[in-house]
Design a protein around this motif. Sequence first.
Motif, short mmCIF file in Angstrom:
data_model
loop_
_atom_site.label_atom_id
_atom_site.label_comp_id
_atom_site.label_asym_id
_atom_site.label_seq_id
_atom_site.Cartn_x
_atom_site.Cartn_y
_atom_site.Cartn_z
N LEU A 1 -8.82 -38.29 -30.98
CA LEU A 1 -8.25 -36.96 -30.74
C LEU A 1 -8.29 -36.16 -32.04
CD1 LEU A 1 -6.67 -34.92 -28.97
CD2 LEU A 1 -4.57 -36.09 -29.71
N THR A 2 -8.80 -34.93 -31.97
CA THR A 2 -8.89 -34.07 -33.15
C THR A 2 -8.31 -32.69 -32.84
OG1 THR A 2 -11.07 -33.14 -32.64
CG2 THR A 2 -11.01 -35.25 -33.82
N GLU A 3 -7.97 -31.98 -33.90
CA GLU A 3 -7.60 -30.57 -33.80
C GLU A 3 -8.61 -29.77 -34.59
OE1 GLU A 3 -4.04 -27.63 -35.31
OE2 GLU A 3 -3.48 -29.58 -34.44
N TYR A 4 -9.15 -28.73 -33.97
CA TYR A 4 -10.26 -28.00 -34.60
C TYR A 4 -9.89 -26.57 -34.95
CZ TYR A 4 -10.79 -25.97 -29.93
OH TYR A 4 -10.56 -25.30 -28.73
N ARG A 5 -8.62 -26.27 -35.06
CA ARG A 5 -8.18 -24.90 -35.33
C ARG A 5 -8.87 -24.33 -36.58
NH1 ARG A 5 -3.34 -22.70 -33.74
NH2 ARG A 5 -2.47 -24.80 -33.48
N GLY A 6 -9.51 -23.20 -36.45
CA GLY A 6 -10.15 -22.53 -37.57
C GLY A 6 -11.62 -22.84 -37.74
N LEU A 7 -12.14 -23.83 -37.05
CA LEU A 7 -13.57 -24.16 -37.15
C LEU A 7 -14.38 -23.17 -36.33
CD1 LEU A 7 -13.53 -28.07 -36.87
CD2 LEU A 7 -13.85 -26.68 -38.92
N THR A 8 -15.53 -22.81 -36.84
CA THR A 8 -16.40 -21.87 -36.16
C THR A 8 -17.26 -22.60 -35.12
OG1 THR A 8 -18.21 -22.12 -37.74
CG2 THR A 8 -16.53 -20.49 -38.26
N VAL A 9 -17.87 -21.83 -34.26
CA VAL A 9 -18.76 -22.41 -33.25
C VAL A 9 -19.93 -23.13 -33.93
CG1 VAL A 9 -20.35 -21.86 -31.37
CG2 VAL A 9 -18.15 -20.67 -31.53
N LYS A 10 -20.42 -22.53 -35.01
CA LYS A 10 -21.52 -23.16 -35.75
C LYS A 10 -21.10 -24.52 -36.31
CE LYS A 10 -24.73 -22.38 -39.59
NZ LYS A 10 -25.14 -21.44 -40.69
N GLN A 11 -19.90 -24.58 -36.84
CA GLN A 11 -19.42 -25.85 -37.41
C GLN A 11 -19.21 -26.90 -36.32
OE1 GLN A 11 -16.02 -24.25 -39.43
NE2 GLN A 11 -17.08 -24.07 -41.40
N LEU A 12 -18.68 -26.49 -35.18
CA LEU A 12 -18.51 -27.42 -34.07
C LEU A 12 -19.87 -27.93 -33.57
CD1 LEU A 12 -15.64 -25.70 -32.02
CD2 LEU A 12 -15.50 -27.71 -33.51
N THR A 13 -20.85 -27.05 -33.57
CA THR A 13 -22.20 -27.46 -33.17
C THR A 13 -22.77 -28.49 -34.16
OG1 THR A 13 -22.61 -25.30 -32.15
CG2 THR A 13 -24.53 -26.66 -32.67
N GLU A 14 -22.50 -28.26 -35.44
CA GLU A 14 -22.93 -29.22 -36.46
C GLU A 14 -22.27 -30.58 -36.26
OE1 GLU A 14 -22.48 -29.89 -41.32
OE2 GLU A 14 -21.97 -27.94 -40.42
N LEU A 15 -20.99 -30.56 -35.92
CA LEU A 15 -20.27 -31.83 -35.68
C LEU A 15 -20.86 -32.55 -34.48
CD1 LEU A 15 -18.04 -33.83 -36.22
CD2 LEU A 15 -16.46 -32.34 -34.94
N ARG A 16 -21.13 -31.81 -33.42
CA ARG A 16 -21.71 -32.44 -32.23
C ARG A 16 -23.08 -33.04 -32.56
NH1 ARG A 16 -19.20 -27.84 -29.50
NH2 ARG A 16 -17.70 -28.61 -27.93
N THR A 17 -23.84 -32.36 -33.39
CA THR A 17 -25.15 -32.88 -33.79
C THR A 17 -25.00 -34.18 -34.58
OG1 THR A 17 -26.06 -30.64 -33.86
CG2 THR A 17 -27.28 -32.36 -35.03
#
Length: 215
Positions: free
Chosen positions: A25-41
Amino acid sequence: MAKTDKSAAIAELTEAFRNSNAAVLTEYRGLTVKQLTELRTNLRGNATYAVVKNTLTDLAAKEAGVTAFEGQLAGPSAIVFVDGDAVEVAKSLRDFAKAHPLLVIKGGVLDGRALTAAEITKLADLESREVLLAKLAGAMNASLSRAVYLFAAPLSQAARTVDALRAKVEAEGPAAPAAPQDPVEAPADSPQDAPADAPQDAPAADVAEGGDDNA
Protein backbone atom coordinates in the motif's frame (compact mmCIF):
# COMPACT_ATOMS: atom_id res chain seq x y z
CA MET A 1 -20.34 5.28 -8.91
CA ALA A 2 -23.28 2.98 -9.59
CA LYS A 3 -23.88 0.00 -7.34
CA THR A 4 -23.09 -2.44 -10.13
CA ASP A 5 -19.86 -0.61 -10.88
CA LYS A 6 -18.90 -0.70 -7.19
CA SER A 7 -19.60 -4.41 -7.03
CA ALA A 8 -17.49 -5.00 -10.14
CA ALA A 9 -14.65 -2.89 -8.72
CA ILE A 10 -14.73 -4.76 -5.39
CA ALA A 11 -14.73 -8.11 -7.19
CA GLU A 12 -11.78 -7.03 -9.33
CA LEU A 13 -9.78 -5.87 -6.31
CA THR A 14 -10.67 -9.03 -4.37
CA GLU A 15 -9.40 -11.15 -7.24
CA ALA A 16 -6.22 -9.09 -7.41
CA PHE A 17 -5.56 -9.66 -3.70
CA ARG A 18 -6.15 -13.40 -4.03
CA ASN A 19 -4.01 -13.85 -7.13
CA SER A 20 -1.03 -11.83 -5.85
CA ASN A 21 1.75 -13.27 -3.71
CA ALA A 22 2.27 -9.83 -2.16
CA ALA A 23 0.73 -6.36 -2.08
CA VAL A 24 2.11 -2.98 -0.99
CA LEU A 25 0.00 0.00 0.00
CA THR A 26 1.38 3.41 -1.01
CA GLU A 27 0.33 7.05 -0.90
CA TYR A 28 1.13 9.04 -4.01
CA ARG A 29 0.01 12.55 -3.04
CA GLY A 30 1.89 15.13 -5.11
CA LEU A 31 3.28 12.74 -7.74
CA THR A 32 2.65 13.70 -11.35
CA VAL A 33 1.13 11.47 -13.99
CA LYS A 34 4.53 11.24 -15.64
CA GLN A 35 6.13 10.05 -12.41
CA LEU A 36 3.40 7.47 -11.83
CA THR A 37 3.94 6.22 -15.38
CA GLU A 38 7.66 5.90 -14.65
CA LEU A 39 6.89 3.88 -11.52
CA ARG A 40 4.58 1.57 -13.43
CA THR A 41 7.31 1.06 -16.03
CA ASN A 42 9.85 0.18 -13.32
CA LEU A 43 7.47 -2.41 -11.82
CA ARG A 44 6.48 -3.97 -15.14
CA GLY A 45 7.03 -7.72 -15.26
CA ASN A 46 6.79 -8.19 -11.50
CA ALA A 47 3.80 -6.11 -10.40
CA THR A 48 0.99 -3.72 -11.37
CA TYR A 49 0.40 -0.33 -9.76
CA ALA A 50 -3.28 0.47 -9.29
CA VAL A 51 -4.80 3.69 -7.95
CA VAL A 52 -7.71 2.62 -5.74
CA LYS A 53 -10.62 4.01 -3.76
CA ASN A 54 -10.15 3.48 -0.04
CA THR A 55 -13.67 2.30 0.82
CA LEU A 56 -13.84 -0.21 -2.00
CA THR A 57 -10.32 -1.45 -1.27
CA ASP A 58 -11.19 -1.97 2.39
CA LEU A 59 -14.19 -4.11 1.43
CA ALA A 60 -12.19 -6.08 -1.12
CA ALA A 61 -9.34 -6.72 1.33
CA LYS A 62 -11.79 -8.06 3.92
CA GLU A 63 -13.41 -10.23 1.25
CA ALA A 64 -9.97 -11.67 0.37
CA GLY A 65 -9.01 -12.16 4.02
CA VAL A 66 -6.32 -9.45 4.00
CA THR A 67 -6.14 -7.50 7.27
CA ALA A 68 -2.75 -5.82 6.81
CA PHE A 69 -4.24 -2.52 5.56
CA GLU A 70 -6.80 -1.95 8.29
CA GLY A 71 -6.64 1.65 9.48
CA GLN A 72 -4.16 2.64 6.76
CA LEU A 73 -6.50 3.35 3.88
CA ALA A 74 -6.55 7.13 3.97
CA GLY A 75 -5.53 9.82 1.49
CA PRO A 76 -4.66 9.15 -2.18
CA SER A 77 -3.94 5.42 -2.17
CA ALA A 78 -2.45 3.06 -4.70
CA ILE A 79 -1.65 -0.61 -4.29
CA VAL A 80 1.19 -2.56 -5.85
CA PHE A 81 -0.09 -6.04 -6.66
CA VAL A 82 2.93 -8.34 -6.90
CA ASP A 83 2.82 -11.43 -9.08
CA GLY A 84 6.60 -11.76 -9.62
CA ASP A 85 9.67 -11.39 -7.42
CA ALA A 86 8.66 -9.46 -4.28
CA VAL A 87 12.30 -8.57 -3.57
CA GLU A 88 12.66 -6.89 -6.96
CA VAL A 89 9.43 -4.97 -6.39
CA ALA A 90 10.64 -3.80 -2.97
CA LYS A 91 13.91 -2.63 -4.57
CA SER A 92 12.04 -0.70 -7.27
CA LEU A 93 9.79 1.00 -4.71
CA ARG A 94 12.74 1.86 -2.46
CA ASP A 95 14.78 3.32 -5.29
CA PHE A 96 11.82 5.28 -6.66
CA ALA A 97 10.98 6.64 -3.20
CA LYS A 98 14.57 7.84 -2.78
CA ALA A 99 14.33 9.75 -6.05
CA HIS A 100 10.72 10.87 -5.40
CA PRO A 101 10.14 11.28 -1.64
CA LEU A 102 6.43 12.03 -2.24
CA LEU A 103 5.86 8.30 -2.67
CA VAL A 104 5.08 6.96 0.79
CA ILE A 105 5.19 3.23 1.49
CA LYS A 106 2.66 2.48 4.25
CA GLY A 107 2.82 -1.29 4.59
CA GLY A 108 2.22 -4.53 2.80
CA VAL A 109 1.40 -8.19 2.91
CA LEU A 110 3.58 -11.10 1.74
CA ASP A 111 2.17 -14.62 1.51
CA GLY A 112 -0.53 -13.67 4.02
CA ARG A 113 1.87 -12.04 6.50
CA ALA A 114 1.57 -8.34 7.25
CA LEU A 115 4.67 -6.22 6.62
CA THR A 116 5.51 -2.79 7.98
CA ALA A 117 7.14 -0.12 5.84
CA ALA A 118 10.46 -0.84 7.59
CA GLU A 119 10.16 -4.56 6.80
CA ILE A 120 9.55 -3.78 3.14
CA THR A 121 12.74 -1.72 3.13
CA LYS A 122 14.61 -4.65 4.68
CA LEU A 123 13.08 -6.89 2.02
CA ALA A 124 14.61 -4.62 -0.59
CA ASP A 125 18.06 -5.24 0.88
CA LEU A 126 17.82 -8.96 0.18
CA GLU A 127 19.22 -10.55 -2.96
CA SER A 128 16.78 -11.30 -5.72
CA ARG A 129 15.36 -14.75 -6.29
CA GLU A 130 17.45 -15.23 -9.43
CA VAL A 131 20.67 -14.35 -7.58
CA LEU A 132 19.84 -16.67 -4.68
CA LEU A 133 19.00 -19.51 -7.07
CA ALA A 134 22.23 -18.94 -8.97
CA LYS A 135 24.24 -19.03 -5.74
CA LEU A 136 22.40 -22.16 -4.62
CA ALA A 137 23.07 -23.86 -7.95
CA GLY A 138 26.75 -22.89 -7.75
CA ALA A 139 27.03 -24.22 -4.21
CA MET A 140 25.36 -27.49 -5.23
CA ASN A 141 27.66 -27.90 -8.23
CA ALA A 142 30.70 -27.24 -6.06
CA SER A 143 29.49 -29.74 -3.48
CA LEU A 144 28.82 -32.37 -6.13
CA SER A 145 32.25 -31.84 -7.72
CA ARG A 146 33.93 -32.12 -4.33
CA ALA A 147 31.96 -35.26 -3.52
CA VAL A 148 32.95 -36.87 -6.83
CA TYR A 149 36.61 -36.01 -6.16
CA LEU A 150 36.49 -37.39 -2.63
CA PHE A 151 34.92 -40.62 -3.82
CA ALA A 152 37.24 -41.03 -6.81
CA ALA A 153 40.54 -40.06 -5.14
CA PRO A 154 40.89 -43.07 -2.80
CA LEU A 155 40.07 -45.46 -5.64
CA SER A 156 42.68 -43.99 -7.96
CA GLN A 157 45.29 -43.92 -5.21
CA ALA A 158 44.58 -47.56 -4.38
CA ALA A 159 44.88 -48.52 -8.04
CA ARG A 160 48.26 -46.76 -8.34
CA THR A 161 49.50 -48.49 -5.18
CA VAL A 162 48.49 -51.92 -6.48
CA ASP A 163 50.16 -51.27 -9.84
CA ALA A 164 53.38 -50.14 -8.17
CA LEU A 165 53.43 -53.21 -5.92
CA ARG A 166 52.83 -55.53 -8.88
CA ALA A 167 55.67 -53.90 -10.86
CA LYS A 168 58.05 -54.26 -7.91
CA VAL A 169 57.28 -57.96 -7.51
CA GLU A 170 57.76 -58.64 -11.22
CA ALA A 171 61.12 -56.79 -11.24
CA GLU A 172 62.56 -58.70 -8.26
CA GLY A 173 61.37 -62.11 -9.40
CA PRO A 174 60.31 -64.97 -7.12
CA ALA A 175 61.98 -65.12 -3.71
CA ALA A 176 64.88 -67.76 -3.31
CA PRO A 177 64.25 -70.65 -0.86
CA ALA A 178 66.03 -70.37 2.47
CA ALA A 179 69.35 -72.43 2.85
CA PRO A 180 69.18 -75.42 5.28
CA GLN A 181 71.06 -74.97 8.54
CA ASP A 182 73.79 -77.47 9.85
CA PRO A 183 72.62 -79.76 12.61
CA VAL A 184 73.89 -78.87 16.06
CA GLU A 185 76.19 -81.59 17.62
CA ALA A 186 75.42 -82.68 21.10
CA PRO A 187 78.26 -81.81 23.59
CA ALA A 188 80.45 -84.62 25.04
CA ASP A 189 79.57 -85.86 28.45
CA SER A 190 81.57 -84.13 31.19
CA PRO A 191 83.06 -86.09 34.12
CA GLN A 192 80.39 -84.98 36.46
CA ASP A 193 77.88 -86.56 34.13
CA ALA A 194 79.31 -90.15 34.74
CA PRO A 195 76.74 -92.73 35.80
CA ALA A 196 76.34 -93.26 39.52
CA ASP A 197 77.23 -97.04 39.34
CA ALA A 198 80.73 -96.56 37.85
CA PRO A 199 83.47 -98.53 39.90
CA GLN A 200 85.30 -96.54 42.57
CA ASP A 201 89.01 -96.86 43.65
CA ALA A 202 89.63 -99.84 46.02
CA PRO A 203 90.04 -98.83 49.68
CA ALA A 204 93.63 -98.87 51.19
CA ALA A 205 94.87 -102.17 52.99
CA ASP A 206 94.00 -102.37 56.59
CA VAL A 207 97.05 -101.75 58.98
CA ALA A 208 97.99 -104.94 61.05
CA GLU A 209 97.19 -104.35 64.59
CA GLY A 210 99.53 -105.57 67.45
CA GLY A 211 103.31 -105.26 68.30
CA ASP A 212 106.41 -107.48 67.65
CA ASP A 213 106.37 -111.08 69.19
CA ASN A 214 108.64 -111.58 72.27
CA ALA A 215 110.94 -114.59 72.37
